[in-house]
Scaffold this motif. Sequence first.
Motif, PDB file in Angstrom:
ATOM      1  N   GLU A  15       0.832  -1.213   0.000  1.00  0.00           N
ATOM      2  CA  GLU A  15       0.000   0.000   0.000  1.00  0.00           C
ATOM      3  C   GLU A  15       0.861   1.255   0.000  1.00  0.00           C
ATOM      4  O   GLU A  15       0.596   2.208  -0.715  1.00  0.00           O
ATOM      5  CB  GLU A  15      -0.967  -0.008   1.194  1.00  0.00           C
ATOM      6  CG  GLU A  15      -2.197  -0.869   0.976  1.00  0.00           C
ATOM      7  CD  GLU A  15      -2.787  -0.735  -0.432  1.00  0.00           C
ATOM      8  OE1 GLU A  15      -3.146   0.395  -0.814  1.00  0.00           O
ATOM      9  OE2 GLU A  15      -2.863  -1.745  -1.160  1.00  0.00           O
ATOM     10  N   ALA A  16       1.921   1.235   0.810  1.00  0.00           N
ATOM     11  CA  ALA A  16       2.837   2.380   0.861  1.00  0.00           C
ATOM     12  C   ALA A  16       3.555   2.529  -0.477  1.00  0.00           C
ATOM     13  O   ALA A  16       3.833   3.641  -0.936  1.00  0.00           O
ATOM     14  CB  ALA A  16       3.845   2.197   1.988  1.00  0.00           C
ATOM     15  N   LEU A  17       3.834   1.397  -1.118  1.00  0.00           N
ATOM     16  CA  LEU A  17       4.511   1.421  -2.415  1.00  0.00           C
ATOM     17  C   LEU A  17       3.607   2.068  -3.468  1.00  0.00           C
ATOM     18  O   LEU A  17       4.053   2.904  -4.256  1.00  0.00           O
ATOM     19  CB  LEU A  17       4.870  -0.007  -2.826  1.00  0.00           C
ATOM     20  CG  LEU A  17       5.850  -0.156  -3.978  1.00  0.00           C
ATOM     21  CD1 LEU A  17       7.239   0.312  -3.570  1.00  0.00           C
ATOM     22  CD2 LEU A  17       5.923  -1.611  -4.433  1.00  0.00           C
ATOM     23  N   ARG A  18       2.330   1.721  -3.462  1.00  0.00           N
ATOM     24  CA  ARG A  18       1.375   2.304  -4.422  1.00  0.00           C
ATOM     25  C   ARG A  18       1.280   3.805  -4.231  1.00  0.00           C
ATOM     26  O   ARG A  18       1.275   4.568  -5.192  1.00  0.00           O
ATOM     27  CB  ARG A  18      -0.023   1.691  -4.234  1.00  0.00           C
ATOM     28  CG  ARG A  18      -0.133   0.301  -4.779  1.00  0.00           C
ATOM     29  CD  ARG A  18      -1.552  -0.232  -4.592  1.00  0.00           C
ATOM     30  NE  ARG A  18      -1.568  -1.667  -4.792  1.00  0.00           N
ATOM     31  CZ  ARG A  18      -1.491  -2.251  -5.979  1.00  0.00           C
ATOM     32  NH1 ARG A  18      -1.416  -1.508  -7.066  1.00  0.00           N
ATOM     33  NH2 ARG A  18      -1.478  -3.562  -6.093  1.00  0.00           N
ATOM     34  N   PHE A  19       1.209   4.209  -2.965  1.00  0.00           N
ATOM     35  CA  PHE A  19       1.099   5.650  -2.665  1.00  0.00           C
ATOM     36  C   PHE A  19       2.337   6.384  -3.172  1.00  0.00           C
ATOM     37  O   PHE A  19       2.243   7.372  -3.897  1.00  0.00           O
ATOM     38  CB  PHE A  19       0.938   5.839  -1.150  1.00  0.00           C
ATOM     39  CG  PHE A  19       0.964   7.268  -0.726  1.00  0.00           C
ATOM     40  CD1 PHE A  19      -0.170   8.063  -0.824  1.00  0.00           C
ATOM     41  CD2 PHE A  19       2.141   7.844  -0.233  1.00  0.00           C
ATOM     42  CE1 PHE A  19      -0.138   9.392  -0.450  1.00  0.00           C
ATOM     43  CE2 PHE A  19       2.170   9.170   0.146  1.00  0.00           C
ATOM     44  CZ  PHE A  19       1.023   9.950   0.039  1.00  0.00           C
ATOM     45  N   SER A  20       3.531   5.846  -2.816  1.00  0.00           N
ATOM     46  CA  SER A  20       4.778   6.503  -3.206  1.00  0.00           C
ATOM     47  C   SER A  20       4.945   6.492  -4.723  1.00  0.00           C
ATOM     48  O   SER A  20       5.465   7.439  -5.301  1.00  0.00           O
ATOM     49  CB  SER A  20       5.986   5.790  -2.598  1.00  0.00           C
ATOM     50  OG  SER A  20       5.788   5.570  -1.251  1.00  0.00           O
ATOM     51  N   PHE A  21       4.493   5.415  -5.352  1.00  0.00           N
ATOM     52  CA  PHE A  21       4.657   5.265  -6.798  1.00  0.00           C
ATOM     53  C   PHE A  21       3.999   6.439  -7.532  1.00  0.00           C
ATOM     54  O   PHE A  21       4.622   7.100  -8.363  1.00  0.00           O
ATOM     55  CB  PHE A  21       4.050   3.929  -7.249  1.00  0.00           C
ATOM     56  CG  PHE A  21       4.236   3.634  -8.708  1.00  0.00           C
ATOM     57  CD1 PHE A  21       5.420   3.054  -9.152  1.00  0.00           C
ATOM     58  CD2 PHE A  21       3.247   3.930  -9.632  1.00  0.00           C
ATOM     59  CE1 PHE A  21       5.608   2.778 -10.506  1.00  0.00           C
ATOM     60  CE2 PHE A  21       3.423   3.655 -10.977  1.00  0.00           C
ATOM     61  CZ  PHE A  21       4.608   3.082 -11.424  1.00  0.00           C
ATOM     62  N   ASP A  22       2.749   6.717  -7.182  1.00  0.00           N
ATOM     63  CA  ASP A  22       2.030   7.810  -7.857  1.00  0.00           C
ATOM     64  C   ASP A  22       2.743   9.137  -7.658  1.00  0.00           C
ATOM     65  O   ASP A  22       2.853   9.936  -8.573  1.00  0.00           O
ATOM     66  CB  ASP A  22       0.592   7.904  -7.327  1.00  0.00           C
ATOM     67  CG  ASP A  22      -0.230   6.693  -7.751  1.00  0.00           C
ATOM     68  OD1 ASP A  22       0.196   6.007  -8.702  1.00  0.00           O
ATOM     69  OD2 ASP A  22      -1.279   6.439  -7.132  1.00  0.00           O
ATOM     70  N   VAL A  23       3.234   9.350  -6.431  1.00  0.00           N
ATOM     71  CA  VAL A  23       3.890  10.626  -6.113  1.00  0.00           C
ATOM     72  C   VAL A  23       5.203  10.757  -6.889  1.00  0.00           C
ATOM     73  O   VAL A  23       5.469  11.779  -7.525  1.00  0.00           O
ATOM     74  CB  VAL A  23       4.166  10.717  -4.588  1.00  0.00           C
ATOM     75  CG1 VAL A  23       4.957  11.973  -4.259  1.00  0.00           C
ATOM     76  CG2 VAL A  23       2.862  10.677  -3.811  1.00  0.00           C
ATOM     77  N   VAL A  24       6.012   9.702  -6.858  1.00  0.00           N
ATOM     78  CA  VAL A  24       7.346   9.768  -7.470  1.00  0.00           C
ATOM     79  C   VAL A  24       7.251   9.855  -9.001  1.00  0.00           C
ATOM     80  O   VAL A  24       8.058  10.522  -9.640  1.00  0.00           O
ATOM     81  CB  VAL A  24       8.205   8.547  -7.035  1.00  0.00           C
ATOM     82  CG1 VAL A  24       9.511   8.477  -7.806  1.00  0.00           C
ATOM     83  CG2 VAL A  24       8.484   8.625  -5.537  1.00  0.00           C
ATOM     84  N   MET A  25       6.234   9.210  -9.600  1.00  0.00           N
ATOM     85  CA  MET A  25       6.145   9.170 -11.064  1.00  0.00           C
ATOM     86  C   MET A  25       5.577  10.466 -11.659  1.00  0.00           C
ATOM     87  O   MET A  25       5.658  10.676 -12.861  1.00  0.00           O
ATOM     88  CB  MET A  25       5.298   7.983 -11.539  1.00  0.00           C
ATOM     89  CG  MET A  25       5.872   6.628 -11.144  1.00  0.00           C
ATOM     90  SD  MET A  25       7.590   6.383 -11.647  1.00  0.00           S
ATOM     91  CE  MET A  25       8.152   5.250 -10.380  1.00  0.00           C
ATOM     92  N   GLN A  26       5.017  11.330 -10.794  1.00  0.00           N
ATOM     93  CA  GLN A  26       4.440  12.582 -11.298  1.00  0.00           C
ATOM     94  C   GLN A  26       5.433  13.375 -12.126  1.00  0.00           C
ATOM     95  O   GLN A  26       6.572  13.583 -11.714  1.00  0.00           O
ATOM     96  CB  GLN A  26       3.983  13.455 -10.114  1.00  0.00           C
ATOM     97  CG  GLN A  26       2.517  13.268  -9.777  1.00  0.00           C
ATOM     98  CD  GLN A  26       2.140  14.017  -8.526  1.00  0.00           C
ATOM     99  OE1 GLN A  26       2.722  15.061  -8.228  1.00  0.00           O
ATOM    100  NE2 GLN A  26       1.166  13.486  -7.804  1.00  0.00           N
TER     101      GLN A  26
END
Lengths: 220, 113
Positions: B42-53
């Motif tokens: 879940e933390a990975l999904r959250f960070s993924f969206d933020v980092v890929m922006q």
Amino acid sequence: MVQIEQDILAKNNRYAAENRRYFGERGMLALNLVSSPGSGKTTLLTETIARLKDDFDIAVIEGDQQTARDAERIRATGVPALQINTGKGCHLDAHRVGHALETLQPKNHSLLFIENVGNLVCPSAFDLGEAHKVVILSVTEGEDKPIKYPDMFHAADLMILNKTDLLPYLDFDSEQCIQYAKQVNPRIKILSLSAKTGEGMDSWLRWLKAELELQRIDYA
Amino acid sequence: MHEMSLCESILQVLEQQAEAQQYSKVKTVWLEIGALASVETEALRFSFDVVMQGSLADHAQLEIIEVPGQAWCMPCSRNVVVQQLYDLCPHCGSHQLQVNSGDQMRIKELEVE
């Protein structure tokens, strides 16, 4: 579609392999010291250095989020120390350690301690090129740490149970703690000591000397 | 644990591969994450969206393939499924277990254009 099959930590692992080669070529023993904050890592280091520095070359890389206080404590013992501030980061990575080596220029056959950021979670996943991870647990922390933070105890080869001089004042169950650690990692070796009183330090020093000696062997 | 820095590593791989594999946009990323890799998905999904922006993988979809943990039980001489590093062998109760699968975190495949 593109198949790439790449390890997410591949980049860190490449730098770790470079560090490992660096240590190997110089016959150095590099140890990655990991623990929660306040386990007594720096005191263990200063006490260890005081007992070994006349016989061995020692250098220290200190990782902390902020301040150079730990490196200053190490330098006061007379050995070179370099502080890496990770800033927002929660762990040291192999790339930063590689850079630190360029500055620190440790001697051949020396003993290098890498004191990682006080954190029992993230540093377990980042190989720095060390010979061993040594996890330090103090008896003030609770005997169930090894099963609460299993990754770190699984990744370590040696566990040091520190501050044993405080055992008479605590409900800490050493036997249970050792059993938990072995449950997570059947191969882990465990030493109990008090860096403050010096009790048990002898076994730790003998372990270090034996490991240093192993790095001097030239294999075919 | 350090899901944000894992996502930064993922982005670096995507950027490096963009040149070699000649793509300019990543639409889906498939990751293989082992149950023992100490990654919180879940933390990975959250960070993924933020980092890929704002990157070549902006709005990319993240697909996580979960791989069960597996260890070799020495007394039983066979592989057993484990959920945690401190699990005992489900057959004999021994903790003489050597993890041999389920600690991986890999980028498996990409959908690109």
